[in-house]
Design a protein around this motif. Structure first.
Motif, PDB file in Angstrom:
ATOM      1  N   ILE A   1       0.856  -1.187   0.000  1.00 22.88           N
ATOM      2  CA  ILE A   1       0.000   0.000   0.000  1.00 22.88           C
ATOM      3  C   ILE A   1       0.892   1.237   0.000  1.00 22.88           C
ATOM      4  CG2 ILE A   1      -1.581   1.317   1.489  1.00 22.88           C
ATOM      5  CD1 ILE A   1      -2.735  -1.445   2.380  1.00 22.88           C
ATOM      6  N   ASP A   2       0.482   2.278  -0.749  1.00 22.61           N
ATOM      7  CA  ASP A   2       1.261   3.522  -0.792  1.00 22.61           C
ATOM      8  C   ASP A   2       1.001   4.333   0.479  1.00 22.61           C
ATOM      9  OD1 ASP A   2       2.369   5.990  -1.193  1.00 22.61           O
ATOM     10  OD2 ASP A   2       1.537   6.278  -3.202  1.00 22.61           O
ATOM     11  N   THR A   3       1.949   4.301   1.402  1.00 23.91           N
ATOM     12  CA  THR A   3       1.763   4.952   2.712  1.00 23.91           C
ATOM     13  C   THR A   3       2.522   6.271   2.823  1.00 23.91           C
ATOM     14  OG1 THR A   3       3.628   3.723   3.579  1.00 23.91           O
ATOM     15  CG2 THR A   3       1.455   2.749   3.915  1.00 23.91           C
ATOM     16  N   ASN A   4       2.811   6.917   1.714  1.00 22.46           N
ATOM     17  CA  ASN A   4       3.604   8.160   1.757  1.00 22.46           C
ATOM     18  C   ASN A   4       4.947   7.928   2.465  1.00 22.46           C
ATOM     19  OD1 ASN A   4       1.511   9.649   0.465  1.00 22.46           O
ATOM     20  ND2 ASN A   4       0.473   9.881   2.438  1.00 22.46           N
ATOM     21  N   HIS A   5       5.586   6.807   2.143  1.00 22.19           N
ATOM     22  CA  HIS A   5       6.938   6.470   2.637  1.00 22.19           C
ATOM     23  C   HIS A   5       7.028   6.243   4.126  1.00 22.19           C
ATOM     24  CE1 HIS A   5       8.039   7.485  -1.404  1.00 22.19           C
ATOM     25  NE2 HIS A   5       7.553   8.705  -1.235  1.00 22.19           N
ATOM     26  N   TRP A   6       5.917   5.907   4.775  1.00 22.79           N
ATOM     27  CA  TRP A   6       5.989   5.523   6.184  1.00 22.79           C
ATOM     28  C   TRP A   6       6.068   3.996   6.232  1.00 22.79           C
ATOM     29  CZ3 TRP A   6       4.012   2.636  10.059  1.00 22.79           C
ATOM     30  CH2 TRP A   6       4.369   3.012  11.350  1.00 22.79           C
ATOM     31  N   PRO A   7       6.766   3.358   7.159  1.00 19.33           N
ATOM     32  CA  PRO A   7       7.571   3.945   8.254  1.00 19.33           C
ATOM     33  C   PRO A   7       8.912   4.498   7.772  1.00 19.33           C
ATOM     34  CG  PRO A   7       7.708   1.551   8.297  1.00 19.33           C
ATOM     35  CD  PRO A   7       6.707   1.897   7.241  1.00 19.33           C
TER      36      PRO A   7
ATOM     37  N   ASN B   1       4.589  13.560  13.303  1.00 21.38           N
ATOM     38  CA  ASN B   1       3.869  12.287  13.376  1.00 21.38           C
ATOM     39  C   ASN B   1       4.533  11.203  12.535  1.00 21.38           C
ATOM     40  OD1 ASN B   1       1.231  10.504  12.394  1.00 21.38           O
ATOM     41  ND2 ASN B   1       1.168  11.177  14.528  1.00 21.38           N
ATOM     42  N   TYR B   2       5.230  11.630  11.476  1.00 22.15           N
ATOM     43  CA  TYR B   2       5.976  10.672  10.652  1.00 22.15           C
ATOM     44  C   TYR B   2       6.920   9.850  11.528  1.00 22.15           C
ATOM     45  CZ  TYR B   2       9.030   9.045   6.846  1.00 22.15           C
ATOM     46  OH  TYR B   2       9.747   8.270   5.966  1.00 22.15           O
ATOM     47  N   LEU B   3       7.496  10.505  12.556  1.00 20.88           N
ATOM     48  CA  LEU B   3       8.439   9.818  13.441  1.00 20.88           C
ATOM     49  C   LEU B   3       7.748   9.165  14.643  1.00 20.88           C
ATOM     50  CD1 LEU B   3      11.264  12.500  13.410  1.00 20.88           C
ATOM     51  CD2 LEU B   3      11.383  10.205  12.405  1.00 20.88           C
ATOM     52  N   THR B   4       6.660   9.734  15.109  1.00 18.37           N
ATOM     53  CA  THR B   4       6.085   9.258  16.373  1.00 18.37           C
ATOM     54  C   THR B   4       4.901   8.311  16.196  1.00 18.37           C
ATOM     55  OG1 THR B   4       4.548  11.116  16.478  1.00 18.37           O
ATOM     56  CG2 THR B   4       6.671  11.421  17.546  1.00 18.37           C
ATOM     57  N   HIS B   5       4.387   8.207  14.968  1.00 19.09           N
ATOM     58  CA  HIS B   5       3.179   7.411  14.712  1.00 19.09           C
ATOM     59  C   HIS B   5       3.342   5.973  15.219  1.00 19.09           C
ATOM     60  CE1 HIS B   5      -0.380   6.005  12.712  1.00 19.09           C
ATOM     61  NE2 HIS B   5       0.254   5.316  11.783  1.00 19.09           N
ATOM     62  N   GLY B   6       2.417   5.542  16.073  1.00 18.07           N
ATOM     63  CA  GLY B   6       2.447   4.163  16.545  1.00 18.07           C
ATOM     64  C   GLY B   6       3.559   3.861  17.537  1.00 18.07           C
ATOM     65  N   THR B   7       3.925   4.856  18.346  1.00 20.09           N
ATOM     66  CA  THR B   7       4.945   4.623  19.384  1.00 20.09           C
ATOM     67  C   THR B   7       4.330   4.895  20.757  1.00 20.09           C
ATOM     68  OG1 THR B   7       5.689   6.907  19.427  1.00 20.09           O
ATOM     69  CG2 THR B   7       6.764   5.439  17.830  1.00 20.09           C
ATOM     70  N   GLN B   8       5.177   4.866  21.787  1.00 18.88           N
ATOM     71  CA  GLN B   8       4.705   5.154  23.139  1.00 18.88           C
ATOM     72  C   GLN B   8       4.215   6.592  23.287  1.00 18.88           C
ATOM     73  OE1 GLN B   8       4.217   2.867  25.450  1.00 18.88           O
ATOM     74  NE2 GLN B   8       4.964   1.323  24.020  1.00 18.88           N
ATOM     75  N   ILE B   9       4.569   7.467  22.338  1.00 11.28           N
ATOM     76  CA  ILE B   9       4.029   8.834  22.366  1.00 11.28           C
ATOM     77  C   ILE B   9       2.514   8.761  22.218  1.00 11.28           C
ATOM     78  CG2 ILE B   9       3.987  11.069  21.162  1.00 11.28           C
ATOM     79  CD1 ILE B   9       6.623  10.667  22.486  1.00 11.28           C
TER      80      ILE B   9
ATOM     81  N   ARG C   1      13.912   5.027  15.048  1.00  7.84           N
ATOM     82  CA  ARG C   1      13.476   5.700  13.820  1.00  7.84           C
ATOM     83  C   ARG C   1      14.418   6.796  13.336  1.00  7.84           C
ATOM     84  NH1 ARG C   1       7.048   5.717  14.497  1.00  7.84           N
ATOM     85  NH2 ARG C   1       6.757   3.481  14.177  1.00  7.84           N
ATOM     86  N   MET C   2      15.379   7.210  14.171  1.00  5.98           N
ATOM     87  CA  MET C   2      16.272   8.293  13.762  1.00  5.98           C
ATOM     88  C   MET C   2      17.695   7.764  13.688  1.00  5.98           C
ATOM     89  SD  MET C   2      14.588  11.363  16.017  1.00  5.98           S
ATOM     90  CE  MET C   2      14.999  12.809  15.053  1.00  5.98           C
ATOM     91  N   GLY C   3      18.525   8.453  12.954  1.00  8.07           N
ATOM     92  CA  GLY C   3      19.925   8.084  12.892  1.00  8.07           C
ATOM     93  C   GLY C   3      20.218   7.081  11.786  1.00  8.07           C
ATOM     94  N   ASP C   4      21.508   6.759  11.627  1.00  3.13           N
ATOM     95  CA  ASP C   4      21.950   5.930  10.510  1.00  3.13           C
ATOM     96  C   ASP C   4      21.787   4.446  10.774  1.00  3.13           C
ATOM     97  OD1 ASP C   4      22.664   8.203   9.144  1.00  3.13           O
ATOM     98  OD2 ASP C   4      24.685   8.237  10.030  1.00  3.13           O
ATOM     99  N   SER C   5      21.866   4.025  12.022  1.00  2.59           N
ATOM    100  CA  SER C   5      21.729   2.594  12.296  1.00  2.59           C
ATOM    101  C   SER C   5      20.611   2.352  13.296  1.00  2.59           C
ATOM    102  CB  SER C   5      23.055   2.039  12.838  1.00  2.59           C
ATOM    103  OG  SER C   5      23.510   2.877  13.874  1.00  2.59           O
ATOM    104  N   PRO C   6      19.354   2.415  12.798  1.00  2.00           N
ATOM    105  CA  PRO C   6      18.215   2.241  13.698  1.00  2.00           C
ATOM    106  C   PRO C   6      18.183   0.853  14.320  1.00  2.00           C
ATOM    107  CG  PRO C   6      17.508   2.252  11.405  1.00  2.00           C
ATOM    108  CD  PRO C   6      18.952   2.621  11.410  1.00  2.00           C
ATOM    109  N   LEU C   7      17.738   0.792  15.576  1.00  2.00           N
ATOM    110  CA  LEU C   7      17.694  -0.482  16.292  1.00  2.00           C
ATOM    111  C   LEU C   7      16.370  -1.198  16.017  1.00  2.00           C
ATOM    112  CD1 LEU C   7      19.061   0.608  19.796  1.00  2.00           C
ATOM    113  CD2 LEU C   7      20.318  -0.437  17.896  1.00  2.00           C
ATOM    114  N   PRO C   8      16.389  -2.539  16.045  1.00  2.00           N
ATOM    115  CA  PRO C   8      15.139  -3.289  15.935  1.00  2.00           C
ATOM    116  C   PRO C   8      14.216  -2.968  17.109  1.00  2.00           C
ATOM    117  CG  PRO C   8      17.022  -4.748  15.637  1.00  2.00           C
ATOM    118  CD  PRO C   8      17.559  -3.433  16.099  1.00  2.00           C
ATOM    119  N   PHE C   9      12.914  -3.167  16.890  1.00  2.00           N
ATOM    120  CA  PHE C   9      11.889  -2.819  17.873  1.00  2.00           C
ATOM    121  C   PHE C   9      12.206  -3.354  19.263  1.00  2.00           C
ATOM    122  CE2 PHE C   9       8.006  -3.815  20.205  1.00  2.00           C
ATOM    123  CZ  PHE C   9       7.275  -2.646  20.130  1.00  2.00           C
TER     124      PHE C   9
END
Lengths: 141, 479
Positions: free
Chosen positions: A130-136, B349-357, B429-437
């Motif tokens: 699905i096209d999610t606007n590059h999320w995640p 929200n691009y960064l925080t979507h679906g997190t503990q925020i 979600r940030m940085g060059d080497s993101p960690l697994p969940f």
């Protein structure tokens, strides 16, 4: 508030505003509906995907995981798990649960047969396209 | 002004001698609704504590109560106890506003038992059998609606909710139609009808995931950031009319303005859920702009509560109810307004979507707006339902302690989850080497422990709240 600003003025703002913005919302919904065929990967909505979605729902996967960022935040995002792990890993992982590792978060054993596992993987593949606007932001979800 | 007539004032004395009549006898049906609401609230918090522990001791109670089951119980109990609270509030305030007895008190009591038993059976179903078995037993394949967040109830339970809601709306609507029509009752009824109508979208579950999610929000968002705010506004306005004695015209003008801003910002504000689920990118603009304005009606609600209490024309003896009314004004603004704004702009929200925020916002918003407004209503109405204008001083002091314990610990739960969320976003979600969940989760476990500790304090506050109903003593608070 000044006395010249009456209750009936406030009431008119309420009714006018509610009706106007609900109609605007319907118009945007109409436009979205027109735009979705190019974005929602409906070309790949097969019978198998439909069966997979039913398995996804009746095992309450959303109770731990997120899918496109929505759900619970206890376990990894699965909207892009098809790209992150690939189909074979996903099937083996589900079959191998629970890990029983002491103190680790545990996923239940769902007793899915091979056909059901294929269905679920087909659903996750469809969702991942699905096209999610590059999320995640990255593959870790 | 009708306030003074609400209760026949009695001289100070012992509880037993205080004998205040309800203005309308049928208002008494609200009592079982309020009691059930509080009971289910306790269940919600117990399962919340279980989940909080599972966040750090992953195999706690596994496989007896897996996390997904505990979460379903936690969130569904929340929704059901708030619905019990709204219904109790409706049965209490509509007769008083309409100035006549409820159309059918008997129907209200039948609906109460149907709702309580259906709710209890659903929860037992979640806990007793695997979810897939529950789906099969309840015929989910005939009309599949299960397995979506917050809408996990079996289809047959959803039908039951609709039936109960319809009897409730029928009962209240007839009462209003035959009686006095006030702004408060009109707004309450608009909110409750909206609640029932938007719930119907829970029966629409297309295979197309994007459409599924798009209309799922028509239940979830248009409830909590739409019509529920109308219900909240009406309940708050009703209590403020009663405890402050401020002119009804002023209070109703505020109410209209608040709910106008709610719908003007909140309807298009739904767009903040349409950023990353397959919907067109223009929702990032619509959703960001309008949802950035969603704190406005909540801020107006804070101003409203404080203004009315400052301009009060009487000192109502129920100090605890006034405290809850002010508290819900502040906490709804912080939880729904400020913590919502924190992550509502699309680039954030691009960064925080679906997190503990998201979780931090959800906790304080639901507590501040809806849990607290229901408790405000219970705090005001319950003494009257028990035959006195206000509880005795000792009972009120205990209730105020419970207010502060629950409210302050909820602030800390929110802050700890916010800290966890920021670190999660940073690592995953940030940085060059993101960690697994799961790697990131283990690194933030410290904050989950702190959250759990705050949760225990919240539970102590809730126990004190219940204790306050059983404290006896002088029936009037000292001036």
């Amino acid at each position: 508030m000044s006395a010249s600003f009456t209750k009936s003025t406030a009431r008119n703002i309420f009714y006018g505003g509610a009706v106007f913005f609900f109609l605007l919302f319907l118009a945007l919904t109409f436009d979205t509906t027109q735009a979705l065929p190019k974005r929602d990967n409906r070309a790949n909505l097969t019978e198998q995907v439909a069966r997979g979605k039913n398995i996804w729902e009746t095992r309450n996967c959303i109770g731990c995981h997120t899918l496109l960022g929505e759900g619970a935040y206890f376990a990894p995002e699965l909207g892009n798990v098809y790209q992150r792990r690939g189909p074979e890993f996903i099937k083996a992982w589900i079959k191998g649960q629970p890990t029983g590792a002491p103190g680790r978060r545990q996923m239940p054993q769902f007793h899915l047969n091979d056909g059901e596992l294929e269905d679920l993987v087909a659903f996750l593949k469809y969702a991942s396209e699905i096209d999610t606007n590059h999320w995640p932001p990255n593959i870790e979800g | 002004m009708t306030t003074a007539a609400t209760a026949t004032l009695v001289p100070p004395g012992d509880d037993a001698s205080a004998n205040v009549q309800l203005k309308y006898r049928s208002q008494a049906v609200a009592k079982p609704y309020f009691i059930a609401a509080i009971g289910l609230f306790v269940g919600q918090i117990i399962f919340g504590l279980v989940m909080g522990l599972q966040y750090v001791i992953g195999d706690f109670l596994f496989p007896e109560i897996p996390f997904n089951v505990a979460r379903m119980v936690h969130t569904n109990l929340l929704i059901v106890w708030l619905l019990f609270g709204f219904m109790g509030a409706g049965y209490y305030l509509i007769p008083e506003e309409a100035e006549r007895e409820l159309h059918s008190p008997k129907l209200a009591l039948v609906a109460f038992w149907v709702f309580l038993i259906a709710g209890a059976l659903t929860i037992v179903g979640y806990l007793a059998v695997p979810y897939a078995t529950l789906a099969r037993l309840t015929g989910n394949d005939i009309l599949p609606t299960m397995g979506r967040e917050f809408l996990e109830q079996p289809t047959i339970t959803k039908v039951g909710i609709v039936v109960v809601a319809l009897t409730f709306l029928y009962n209240l609507s007839l009462t209003v139609l035959k009686g006095r029509k006030t702004t408060i009752s009109l707004v309450m009824m608009l909110g409750l009808w909206g609640l029932a109508i938007f719930f119907l979208f829970s029966f629409y579950n297309p295979t197309n995931l994007v459409l599924d999610k798009y209309y799922w929000w028509w239940v979830v968002h248009l409830w909590v950031e739409g019509v529920w705010e109308l219900i909240m506004g009406a309940m708050l306005a009703f209590v403020l009319v009663k405890v402050t004695g401020v002119d009804r015209e002023v209070i109703e003008k505020w109410l209209y303005l608040i709910i106008a801003m709610t719908l003007i910002t909140g309807i298009i504000g739904t767009g903040h859920h349409y950023f990353w689920i397959g919907t067109p990118a223009y929702w990032q603009v619509w959703g960001s702009v309008f949802s950035a304005l969603e704190p406005v009606p909540f801020f107006m609600m804070t101003m409203f509560a404080f203004n009315m209490v400052n301009r009060r024309r009487r000192d109502h003896p129920n100090k605890a109810a006034v405290l809850w009314a002010l508290g819900t004004g502040v906490m709804a603004f912080l939880g729904a307004g400020v913590w919502g704004f924190l992550h509502t702009l699309a680039p954030v929200n691009y960064l925080t979507h679906g997190t503990q925020i998201t979780a931090s916002h959800g906790h304080m918003a639901f507590y501040g707006a809806y849990a607290m407004v229901v408790i405000t209503m219970i705090s005001y109405a319950m003494p009257l339902l028990r035959g006195r204008e206000a509880n005795g001083n000792r009972a009120q002091v205990v209730e105020m302690w419970s207010f502060w314990l629950m409210t302050v610990s909820m602030v800390f739960i929110t802050l700890f989850l916010t800290a966890a969320g920021i670190l999660q976003v940073w690592m995953q979600r940030m940085g060059d080497s993101p960690l697994p969940f799961m790697v990131a989760q283990e690194k933030i476990a410290f904050f989950y422990w702190l959250r759990e500790a705050a949760g225990v304090v919240f539970f102590i506050g809730l126990v004190l709240y219940i204790v306050s109903f059983f404290v006896t003593g002088k029936s009037r608070a000292p001036r």
